[in-house]
Design a protein around this motif. Sequence first.
Motif, PDB file in Angstrom:
ATOM      1  N   ILE A 226     -30.036  11.839 -15.342  1.00  0.00           N
ATOM      2  CA  ILE A 226     -29.176  12.696 -14.526  1.00  0.00           C
ATOM      3  C   ILE A 226     -27.855  12.892 -15.262  1.00  0.00           C
ATOM      4  O   ILE A 226     -27.217  11.930 -15.678  1.00  0.00           O
ATOM      5  CB  ILE A 226     -28.906  12.080 -13.139  1.00  0.00           C
ATOM      6  N   SER A 227     -27.473  14.146 -15.444  1.00  0.00           N
ATOM      7  CA  SER A 227     -26.191  14.480 -16.071  1.00  0.00           C
ATOM      8  C   SER A 227     -25.417  15.388 -15.132  1.00  0.00           C
ATOM      9  O   SER A 227     -25.983  16.285 -14.508  1.00  0.00           O
ATOM     10  CB  SER A 227     -26.401  15.182 -17.415  1.00  0.00           C
ATOM     11  N   CYS A 228     -24.124  15.155 -15.033  1.00  0.00           N
ATOM     12  CA  CYS A 228     -23.264  15.892 -14.107  1.00  0.00           C
ATOM     13  C   CYS A 228     -22.195  16.626 -14.914  1.00  0.00           C
ATOM     14  O   CYS A 228     -21.373  15.998 -15.579  1.00  0.00           O
ATOM     15  CB  CYS A 228     -22.632  14.914 -13.121  1.00  0.00           C
ATOM     16  N   ILE A 229     -22.212  17.950 -14.886  1.00  0.00           N
ATOM     17  CA  ILE A 229     -21.238  18.770 -15.615  1.00  0.00           C
ATOM     18  C   ILE A 229     -20.113  19.169 -14.682  1.00  0.00           C
ATOM     19  O   ILE A 229     -20.352  19.753 -13.616  1.00  0.00           O
ATOM     20  CB  ILE A 229     -21.905  20.021 -16.214  1.00  0.00           C
TER      21      ILE A 229
ATOM     22  N   GLU B 196     -37.737   8.959  -9.570  1.00  0.00           N
ATOM     23  CA  GLU B 196     -39.063   8.445  -9.225  1.00  0.00           C
ATOM     24  C   GLU B 196     -40.164   9.122 -10.035  1.00  0.00           C
ATOM     25  O   GLU B 196     -41.186   8.518 -10.356  1.00  0.00           O
ATOM     26  CB  GLU B 196     -39.332   8.654  -7.729  1.00  0.00           C
ATOM     27  N   ASN B 197     -39.946  10.385 -10.357  1.00  0.00           N
ATOM     28  CA  ASN B 197     -40.977  11.163 -11.037  1.00  0.00           C
ATOM     29  C   ASN B 197     -40.720  11.320 -12.540  1.00  0.00           C
ATOM     30  O   ASN B 197     -41.363  12.128 -13.205  1.00  0.00           O
ATOM     31  CB  ASN B 197     -41.117  12.539 -10.375  1.00  0.00           C
ATOM     32  N   LYS B 198     -39.737  10.535 -13.038  1.00  0.00           N
ATOM     33  CA  LYS B 198     -39.418  10.525 -14.469  1.00  0.00           C
ATOM     34  C   LYS B 198     -39.124  11.932 -15.002  1.00  0.00           C
ATOM     35  O   LYS B 198     -39.639  12.351 -16.037  1.00  0.00           O
ATOM     36  CB  LYS B 198     -40.551   9.859 -15.263  1.00  0.00           C
ATOM     37  N   LYS B 199     -38.271  12.638 -14.277  1.00  0.00           N
ATOM     38  CA  LYS B 199     -37.828  13.963 -14.681  1.00  0.00           C
ATOM     39  C   LYS B 199     -36.359  13.896 -15.069  1.00  0.00           C
ATOM     40  O   LYS B 199     -35.779  12.805 -15.092  1.00  0.00           O
ATOM     41  CB  LYS B 199     -38.070  14.956 -13.546  1.00  0.00           C
ATOM     42  N   GLU B 200     -35.758  15.044 -15.387  1.00  0.00           N
ATOM     43  CA  GLU B 200     -34.336  15.070 -15.721  1.00  0.00           C
ATOM     44  C   GLU B 200     -33.617  16.093 -14.857  1.00  0.00           C
ATOM     45  O   GLU B 200     -34.201  17.106 -14.464  1.00  0.00           O
ATOM     46  CB  GLU B 200     -34.127  15.423 -17.200  1.00  0.00           C
ATOM     47  N   LEU B 201     -32.358  15.811 -14.588  1.00  0.00           N
ATOM     48  CA  LEU B 201     -31.518  16.702 -13.781  1.00  0.00           C
ATOM     49  C   LEU B 201     -30.188  16.912 -14.492  1.00  0.00           C
ATOM     50  O   LEU B 201     -29.530  15.949 -14.883  1.00  0.00           O
ATOM     51  CB  LEU B 201     -31.281  16.076 -12.399  1.00  0.00           C
ATOM     52  N   ILE B 202     -29.834  18.187 -14.682  1.00  0.00           N
ATOM     53  CA  ILE B 202     -28.512  18.544 -15.194  1.00  0.00           C
ATOM     54  C   ILE B 202     -27.859  19.387 -14.106  1.00  0.00           C
ATOM     55  O   ILE B 202     -28.366  20.448 -13.748  1.00  0.00           O
ATOM     56  CB  ILE B 202     -28.606  19.330 -16.513  1.00  0.00           C
ATOM     57  N   MET B 203     -26.752  18.911 -13.591  1.00  0.00           N
ATOM     58  CA  MET B 203     -26.173  19.482 -12.382  1.00  0.00           C
ATOM     59  C   MET B 203     -24.699  19.803 -12.571  1.00  0.00           C
ATOM     60  O   MET B 203     -23.924  18.989 -13.062  1.00  0.00           O
ATOM     61  CB  MET B 203     -26.358  18.468 -11.246  1.00  0.00           C
ATOM     62  N   ILE B 204     -24.311  21.004 -12.167  1.00  0.00           N
ATOM     63  CA  ILE B 204     -22.892  21.371 -12.116  1.00  0.00           C
ATOM     64  C   ILE B 204     -22.386  21.110 -10.704  1.00  0.00           C
ATOM     65  O   ILE B 204     -23.057  21.448  -9.717  1.00  0.00           O
ATOM     66  CB  ILE B 204     -22.696  22.865 -12.453  1.00  0.00           C
ATOM     67  N   THR B 205     -21.211  20.531 -10.596  1.00  0.00           N
ATOM     68  CA  THR B 205     -20.617  20.343  -9.273  1.00  0.00           C
ATOM     69  C   THR B 205     -19.103  20.458  -9.350  1.00  0.00           C
ATOM     70  O   THR B 205     -18.491  20.102 -10.354  1.00  0.00           O
ATOM     71  CB  THR B 205     -21.013  18.982  -8.662  1.00  0.00           C
ATOM     72  N   HIS B 206     -18.514  20.982  -8.272  1.00  0.00           N
ATOM     73  CA  HIS B 206     -17.062  20.961  -8.113  1.00  0.00           C
ATOM     74  C   HIS B 206     -16.646  19.818  -7.188  1.00  0.00           C
ATOM     75  O   HIS B 206     -15.467  19.583  -6.981  1.00  0.00           O
ATOM     76  CB  HIS B 206     -16.563  22.290  -7.519  1.00  0.00           C
ATOM     77  N   SER B 207     -17.629  19.144  -6.608  1.00  0.00           N
ATOM     78  CA  SER B 207     -17.343  18.096  -5.632  1.00  0.00           C
ATOM     79  C   SER B 207     -16.951  16.795  -6.327  1.00  0.00           C
ATOM     80  O   SER B 207     -17.751  16.199  -7.049  1.00  0.00           O
ATOM     81  CB  SER B 207     -18.582  17.865  -4.749  1.00  0.00           C
ATOM     82  N   GLU B 208     -15.726  16.368  -6.095  1.00  0.00           N
ATOM     83  CA  GLU B 208     -15.273  15.089  -6.655  1.00  0.00           C
ATOM     84  C   GLU B 208     -16.107  13.945  -6.089  1.00  0.00           C
ATOM     85  O   GLU B 208     -16.403  12.980  -6.782  1.00  0.00           O
ATOM     86  CB  GLU B 208     -13.788  14.879  -6.334  1.00  0.00           C
ATOM     87  N   HIS B 209     -16.485  14.076  -4.823  1.00  0.00           N
ATOM     88  CA  HIS B 209     -17.276  13.030  -4.176  1.00  0.00           C
ATOM     89  C   HIS B 209     -18.618  12.853  -4.879  1.00  0.00           C
ATOM     90  O   HIS B 209     -19.050  11.730  -5.159  1.00  0.00           O
ATOM     91  CB  HIS B 209     -17.486  13.388  -2.703  1.00  0.00           C
TER      92      HIS B 209
ATOM     93  N   ALA C 275     -19.346  13.885  -7.979  1.00  0.00           N
ATOM     94  CA  ALA C 275     -19.088  13.460  -9.359  1.00  0.00           C
ATOM     95  C   ALA C 275     -18.875  11.955  -9.450  1.00  0.00           C
ATOM     96  O   ALA C 275     -19.281  11.316 -10.432  1.00  0.00           O
ATOM     97  CB  ALA C 275     -17.881  14.209  -9.920  1.00  0.00           C
ATOM     98  N   GLN C 276     -18.261  11.370  -8.433  1.00  0.00           N
ATOM     99  CA  GLN C 276     -18.005   9.930  -8.426  1.00  0.00           C
ATOM    100  C   GLN C 276     -19.302   9.118  -8.438  1.00  0.00           C
ATOM    101  O   GLN C 276     -19.325   7.982  -8.883  1.00  0.00           O
ATOM    102  CB  GLN C 276     -17.176   9.545  -7.199  1.00  0.00           C
ATOM    103  N   LYS C 277     -20.375   9.719  -7.961  1.00  0.00           N
ATOM    104  CA  LYS C 277     -21.670   9.024  -7.945  1.00  0.00           C
ATOM    105  C   LYS C 277     -22.277   8.923  -9.346  1.00  0.00           C
ATOM    106  O   LYS C 277     -23.187   8.145  -9.572  1.00  0.00           O
ATOM    107  CB  LYS C 277     -22.654   9.768  -7.027  1.00  0.00           C
TER     108      LYS C 277
END
Length: 211
Positions: free
Chosen positions: A24-27, A175-188, A190-192
């Motif tokens: 999981i990557s958070c941009i 759980e399914n051994k996949k990847e996630l690249i996610m853009i967010t403006h939410s500080e909440h 992003a903190q995760k």
Amino acid sequence: MFEIKGLKFKGILDIQYLQINKPISCIIGPSGSGKTTLLRMLNSLNIPDEGRILYNGQDISKIDTVKLRRKVVMLGQNPIIYSGSIEDNLQIGLEFSKKLPASKSTLIETLKRVELNKELSEGCANLSGGERQRLCLARVMLMDADTYLLDEPSAALDKVTEEFIIDNFSRFVLENKKELIMITHSEHIAQKFLESIIRIENGKVTEAYHE
């Protein structure tokens, strides 16, 4: 997963080197910094003026776009809803990907995962913005991609639902051994993902995690 070298695009992006290789990557970054443009480039929706983008070691410019988009599925900021029922909208992603339809039990389980309490036979005309976003999230889950690109996936949701959706989608990915690249403006949000943050400002990477 992705390796970016010498990437330039229309004065919007100038990235010398970036590796995206965590589950999981958070941009994050200010509006207009090039985050969405970068995400679109990972799906070959935008083509670099200079540089290379490698996906699992292969230059994506050499990968057939249909094959790439079966493996790398993107959900944009504005959810696209098609005419027809909830079930029609869930199945259409599989149809586009030339995959077999999902069973009704799988559809119902996926709706539960995104907390969308609707019957499969219901129409979509009266769905709220948040319900539309949840329906689109369920659709991309069903597409069983290797990598998911999500642009503000919880932008239309209240904070409680936002947390539920992100937590569940993240669990689904792990759980399914996949990847996630996610853009967010939410500080909440992003903190995760403090150990998975990539920060972009003025088209340049100013912060990136290191293995």
